[in-house]
Motif scaffolding. Structure first.
Motif, PDB file in Angstrom:
ATOM      1  N   CYS B 279     -14.600 -19.871  44.042  1.00  0.00           N
ATOM      2  CA  CYS B 279     -15.909 -20.492  43.842  1.00  0.00           C
ATOM      3  C   CYS B 279     -15.764 -21.599  42.790  1.00  0.00           C
ATOM      4  O   CYS B 279     -15.163 -21.375  41.740  1.00  0.00           O
ATOM      5  CB  CYS B 279     -16.919 -19.453  43.374  1.00  0.00           C
ATOM      6  N   CYS B 280     -16.296 -22.771  43.076  1.00  0.00           N
ATOM      7  CA  CYS B 280     -16.187 -23.886  42.128  1.00  0.00           C
ATOM      8  C   CYS B 280     -17.117 -23.619  40.948  1.00  0.00           C
ATOM      9  O   CYS B 280     -18.315 -23.426  41.132  1.00  0.00           O
ATOM     10  CB  CYS B 280     -16.561 -25.194  42.806  1.00  0.00           C
ATOM     11  N   GLY B 281     -16.561 -23.626  39.747  1.00  0.00           N
ATOM     12  CA  GLY B 281     -17.333 -23.315  38.546  1.00  0.00           C
ATOM     13  C   GLY B 281     -17.203 -21.842  38.202  1.00  0.00           C
ATOM     14  O   GLY B 281     -16.462 -21.099  38.856  1.00  0.00           O
ATOM     15  N   ASN B 289     -20.626 -23.011  46.095  1.00  0.00           N
ATOM     16  CA  ASN B 289     -19.642 -23.823  46.809  1.00  0.00           C
ATOM     17  C   ASN B 289     -18.268 -23.184  46.660  1.00  0.00           C
ATOM     18  O   ASN B 289     -17.780 -23.009  45.560  1.00  0.00           O
ATOM     19  CB  ASN B 289     -19.627 -25.249  46.225  1.00  0.00           C
ATOM     20  N   ASN B 291     -14.280 -23.334  48.075  1.00  0.00           N
ATOM     21  CA  ASN B 291     -13.285 -24.000  48.924  1.00  0.00           C
ATOM     22  C   ASN B 291     -11.876 -23.782  48.385  1.00  0.00           C
ATOM     23  O   ASN B 291     -11.690 -23.241  47.288  1.00  0.00           O
ATOM     24  CB  ASN B 291     -13.599 -25.486  49.107  1.00  0.00           C
ATOM     25  N   ILE B 293      -9.559 -25.781  47.256  1.00  0.00           N
ATOM     26  CA  ILE B 293      -9.116 -26.479  46.042  1.00  0.00           C
ATOM     27  C   ILE B 293      -9.559 -25.699  44.802  1.00  0.00           C
ATOM     28  O   ILE B 293      -8.786 -25.520  43.859  1.00  0.00           O
ATOM     29  CB  ILE B 293      -9.665 -27.921  46.019  1.00  0.00           C
ATOM     30  N   CYS B 294     -10.781 -25.218  44.822  1.00  0.00           N
ATOM     31  CA  CYS B 294     -11.271 -24.429  43.684  1.00  0.00           C
ATOM     32  C   CYS B 294     -10.538 -23.096  43.615  1.00  0.00           C
ATOM     33  O   CYS B 294     -10.299 -22.570  42.527  1.00  0.00           O
ATOM     34  CB  CYS B 294     -12.779 -24.212  43.796  1.00  0.00           C
ATOM     35  N   LEU B 296      -7.404 -22.659  44.441  1.00  0.00           N
ATOM     36  CA  LEU B 296      -6.108 -23.004  43.852  1.00  0.00           C
ATOM     37  C   LEU B 296      -6.243 -23.168  42.333  1.00  0.00           C
ATOM     38  O   LEU B 296      -5.443 -22.625  41.561  1.00  0.00           O
ATOM     39  CB  LEU B 296      -5.611 -24.310  44.483  1.00  0.00           C
ATOM     40  N   HIS B 297      -7.284 -23.874  41.922  1.00  0.00           N
ATOM     41  CA  HIS B 297      -7.534 -24.089  40.494  1.00  0.00           C
ATOM     42  C   HIS B 297      -7.747 -22.758  39.771  1.00  0.00           C
ATOM     43  O   HIS B 297      -7.162 -22.501  38.718  1.00  0.00           O
ATOM     44  CB  HIS B 297      -8.762 -24.987  40.327  1.00  0.00           C
ATOM     45  N   ASP B 298      -8.577 -21.892  40.354  1.00  0.00           N
ATOM     46  CA  ASP B 298      -8.873 -20.587  39.729  1.00  0.00           C
ATOM     47  C   ASP B 298      -7.619 -19.739  39.607  1.00  0.00           C
ATOM     48  O   ASP B 298      -7.425 -19.029  38.614  1.00  0.00           O
ATOM     49  CB  ASP B 298      -9.944 -19.836  40.538  1.00  0.00           C
ATOM     50  N   ILE B 300      -4.497 -20.803  39.386  1.00  0.00           N
ATOM     51  CA  ILE B 300      -3.620 -21.374  38.353  1.00  0.00           C
ATOM     52  C   ILE B 300      -4.154 -21.017  36.965  1.00  0.00           C
ATOM     53  O   ILE B 300      -3.388 -20.775  36.042  1.00  0.00           O
ATOM     54  CB  ILE B 300      -3.536 -22.913  38.511  1.00  0.00           C
ATOM     55  N   PHE B 308      -6.202 -28.167  31.709  1.00  0.00           N
ATOM     56  CA  PHE B 308      -6.462 -28.243  33.127  1.00  0.00           C
ATOM     57  C   PHE B 308      -7.527 -27.226  33.563  1.00  0.00           C
ATOM     58  O   PHE B 308      -8.215 -27.406  34.562  1.00  0.00           O
ATOM     59  CB  PHE B 308      -5.130 -27.973  33.833  1.00  0.00           C
ATOM     60  N   LEU B 310     -10.252 -26.492  32.129  1.00  0.00           N
ATOM     61  CA  LEU B 310     -11.599 -26.968  31.809  1.00  0.00           C
ATOM     62  C   LEU B 310     -12.261 -26.148  30.697  1.00  0.00           C
ATOM     63  O   LEU B 310     -11.922 -24.983  30.511  1.00  0.00           O
ATOM     64  CB  LEU B 310     -12.511 -26.961  33.054  1.00  0.00           C
TER      65      LEU B 310
END
Lengths: 102, 326
Positions: B279-281, B289, B291, B293-294, B296-298, B300, B308, B310
């Protein structure tokens, strides 16, 4: 009206990337106190940070290729320098982060 | 122009090489040794995931080791020697990938302290060990907080709490007890039992007086202030103070309910929780939202290692606890 050439597109994206990452690093060290602002940054940041990193690497390689092939060297040299600066900057802050925070 | 090309290619290769070399490099501080003879403790500085120190005072010698291999499983050991004879050893291990892992620690402390109590170690020795730990723990934190994994450093507190729980049981002639400190759950402190945290009565009263002059005070705080006016001891234990806001029974009931698995508020959300991976955020309630990419970010940023991740990033283990508190 000027047309948006590939060079201009790469230049603007490179400038935006550099500015975006500088801002991102700055707010990581000095985060805003407002919870809503942090949520907004997280929401947008998670979406565009990874794509922008990939774009930066692509711009770096692409501009290097153009310079090596001697195609519009002076123009692409600016793109190359901008993306190199972004990569070096991110490398340095990541190194500093991993050595001081972990 | 050819020179420029060569320079660019060389510098690019150098840049890539440096980044790869850094990614593969080990921590250079490995096996560096720090000693501080003046304060009576010696610290061996291994890599950031290991901590080892020794406290010597008179006939006492305390050897503490703590480490993690994967930053999820943490194990530590405290051995106490008296006149070169080993008196006792306490072992402690915890894993941060389990849901509500913070809430699980107090029962483990009670279990470990009950075992230690059964060894019939004299109260005076445990009291001396507790004092030694309390006196030196600040130095250890000061010297290691910047360079060490926080959870590796925090392991000392579990051993301190085990010994203090036994001491309380001796003093009150009851079974060993420990109630998790709410500030630990909120990630403001390392592990502590509520029973081992004390406020100075005068200082607490002064702070409450100042606060009441500038703010409206709720009924619980009013009762606390009235109580403190007639309270004549120098210190007040945290759980006594906290009971004015929530009784210990209610707090324990809350902990038990959390451990038994209360359904999450966002169980009916089609995209899951706002705090879950993908989930983004990171927010309470339903995800808006989701997806790749989020995700992958979560993934990492499970440990919030860098810029990175945030601002406001919460490591997974803490994120769970924070949600639990709400």
């Amino acid at each position: 009206m000027k047309t948006l050439t590939l060079y201009r597109l790469l230049l603007y994206v490179s400038l935006f990337s550099l500015a975006y990452f500088i801002y991102l690093v700055y707010i990581s060290y000095y985060p805003p106190t407002d919870g809503y602002v942090i949520h907004a940054i997280q929401f947008i940041g998670e979406l565009i940070t990874i794509p922008l990193l990939l774009v930066t690497v692509f711009n770096f390689i692409f501009s290097l290729y153009k310079i090596i092939k001697e195609i519009e060297v002076k123009k692409y040299l600016i793109v190359f320098i901008l993306n190199t600066a972004t990569i070096v900057f991110l490398g340095v802050v990541t190194y500093a982060d991993l050595n001081h925070r972990l | 122009m050819k020179n420029l090309k060569k320079i660019l290619v060389a510098s690019s290769l150098l840049l890539v090489g440096v980044l790869i070399a850094y990614a593969c490099s080990k921590d250079e501080t490995e096996n560096q040794k720090i000693e501080n003879s003046d304060s009576g403790y010696h610290m061996r500085s291994l890599d950031s995931n290991s901590l080892s120190f020794e406290i010597s005072d008179g006939l006492y010698k305390l050897i503490f080791t703590s480490n993690t291999k994967d930053k999820i499983s943490f194990s530590s050991e405290l051995t106490v020697f008296y006149d070169n004879d080993s008196l006792f050893t306490t072992h402690y291990a915890f894993k941060t990938d389990e849901e509500h892992w913070k809430l699980m620690q107090a029962p483990v402390i009670i279990e470990k302290s009950t075992i230690l109590k059964s060894k019939k170690i004299p109260e005076s020795i445990l009291s001396d060990v507790s004092t030694l730990l309390t006196d030196n723990i600040g130095h250890v934190f000061y010297e290691t907080m910047e360079s060490k994994n926080r959870l590796v450093v925090s392991s000392i507190n579990y051993h301190k709490s085990i010994i203090n729980s036994v001491l309380r049981a001796y003093a009150t002639d009851t079974d060993c007890g420990c109630t998790v400190h709410p500030e630990f759950l909120l990630d403001k402190t390392f592990f502590n039992c509520q029973e081992e945290h004390f406020y100075e009565t005068k200082l607490l009263m002064a702070i409450l007086d100042d606060y009441s002059k500038e703010n409206s005070v709720d009924a619980s705080t009013n009762k606390l202030m009235d109580f403190l006016k007639t309270y004549n001891k120098e210190t007040i234990r945290f759980d006594d103070y906290y009971s004015f806001y929530i009784s210990k029974n209610d707090f324990n009931l809350f902990v038990t309910n959390m451990l038994m698995g209360r359904p999450k508020d966002c169980r009916t959300c089609s995209l899951g929780c706002g705090s879950s991976h993908g989930c983004c955020g990171n927010y309470f309630g339903c995800c808006l939202n989701r997806n790749v990419i989020c995700y992958l970010h979560d993934k990492i940023c499970t440990h919030c290692a860098s810029w990175f991740c945030l601002p406001g990033c919460k490591p997974d283990n803490q994120r769970t606890s924070l949600i639990s508190i709400k």
